[in-house]
Enzyme design. Sequence first.
Site, PDB file in Angstrom:
ATOM      1  N   HIS A  83       0.809  -1.223   0.000  1.00  0.00           N
ATOM      2  CA  HIS A  83       0.000   0.000   0.000  1.00  0.00           C
ATOM      3  C   HIS A  83       0.838   1.267   0.000  1.00  0.00           C
ATOM      4  CE1 HIS A  83      -4.068  -1.751   0.626  1.00  0.00           C
ATOM      5  NE2 HIS A  83      -3.317  -2.797   0.949  1.00  0.00           N
ATOM      6  N   ASP A 110       3.513   9.423  -1.037  1.00  0.00           N
ATOM      7  CA  ASP A 110       2.323   8.675  -0.602  1.00  0.00           C
ATOM      8  C   ASP A 110       2.105   7.535  -1.587  1.00  0.00           C
ATOM      9  OD1 ASP A 110       0.039   8.154   0.922  1.00  0.00           O
ATOM     10  OD2 ASP A 110      -0.591  10.247   0.946  1.00  0.00           O
TER      11      ASP A 110
END
Length: 472
Positions: A160, A368
């Site tokens: 992720h 991110d």
Amino acid sequence: MPRLVVVSNRVADPRKTAAGGLAVALAEFLNSTGGVWFGWSGKVIEPAQGGRAGEGQLHTQQAGPVKLVTVDLSREDHDSFYTGYSNGVLWPVFHYRLDLADFDAGYIAGYRRVNQMFARKLQPLLRPDDIIWVHDYHLIPLAAELRALGCNHRIGFFLHIPLPPSLILAAIPGHDWLIRALFAYDLVGFQSRADLLHFSSYVESEAHAQNLGDNRWRAFNRTVQAGAFPIGIDVEEFQGLANAPEGRDMFERMRREYSRRKLLVGVDRLDYSKGLPQRIKAFRELLQRYPENHRSATLIQIASPSREDVSAYTDILHELESLCGSINGNYGELDWMPVRYMHRTVARVRLPGLYRASRVALVTPLRDGMNLVAKEFLAAQDPADPGVLVLSRFAGAAEQLKDALLVNPYDIENTANAIHLALQMPVEERRNRHASLMSVIREFDVHWWCDSFLERLAQAEAEETGTPWLRL
Ligand code: GDG
């Protein structure tokens, strides 16, 4: 239909609305397919309660069609596996922050011990035709540990968070062990093409893997397939929340309260990867450069508490408090507070109303994996009068959301210019950008993410598996 077994560090009851992110995505999917969700219970056994002896206690709970199975961790394992290796080494390094990594030599043993314990506890629960989907950086070696116990199942892994370039990855003591462990999976998924590229260049240059084409590599007697599967949100579910009574109530209250202002919003876990101090400085720069925004632009920044036992997180908390305080002190008026900063978690049902009432969202992480807030903000907008997304080019989402205003969050002046542009943007341009961004987030939503990953996993070639080749 084979049964799906999802493994992630934390597990949530899929019948309840979780705080967001991964938990929501997986819960949604498991609710429709049924299956098993395995992970840590969140409980830490202190030495006085039996310490290591008390670890590994299994808890099983049926939650609708999903069986939740969780295990406890001893204090020692929690500190080395979770706080130490996962969040003190992998999280900062994978977000390119070598300066914040704590390479304590003891952590990796705890990380491996917990992955071995997970494998030992999970293996007896497996049926022969189960498909296993492992999530995130806490559990990279899990498939290798399962294989060592003789598990021949189809196993996929999804990361992720970003995967950094080889030379950053190579700073981790034991990086070769970590990447070798990925070869025990049949399919490894990343958030972006950039991450996939970093994987391919690492395995070819550092692990001398043979590139078989079609995103398949051979090394360590195994073939692994990899791919980019950008995670999405459930657009309909989120729009449903925006139109539900609580969502509408929040929207109307915010509109009333800020009727004479233009709202800007930021919603993040309080984490150094999210670029919060740089964002607040860019807002200060906006007020400095463009005084026409005084008494009007108001930033609501929600920073939900996260990993408060890690010192880098307390440092950033203090920095933010002082920055926001000084902006309000220097620019605020009796009837206008430029920044409202909240170190608190806001109920999920309120987020869509807050997003919809905002003219601009500031999603400016320094790095991110994806960033779901960017997509949630878009989904919550009124298409006739939508807000503008200011998005960091270093979020995985920037690969997809090209019609956002993309910024370099390290460049405070240019970010301030982009925020000003966003605040001034005519409605026609806002509508056009929003429509084009919506078509992307609708096409690549969370259902696409689950389906495309699992389809690819089902097609991945069955492999010979084998011996416990994973040595620390
Ligand atoms: C990791 C990766 C990747 C935030 N504050 C509150 C709240 N949230 C919710 C948001 C969103 C989720 O948490 C955050 O998701 P992000 O994607 O922005 O970031 P991470 O938590 O760092 O997630 C990231 C993600 O995994 C999924 O793969 O995109 O790159 O770092 O849903 O709405 N929710 C509520 N109150 C808050 O105060 N209810």
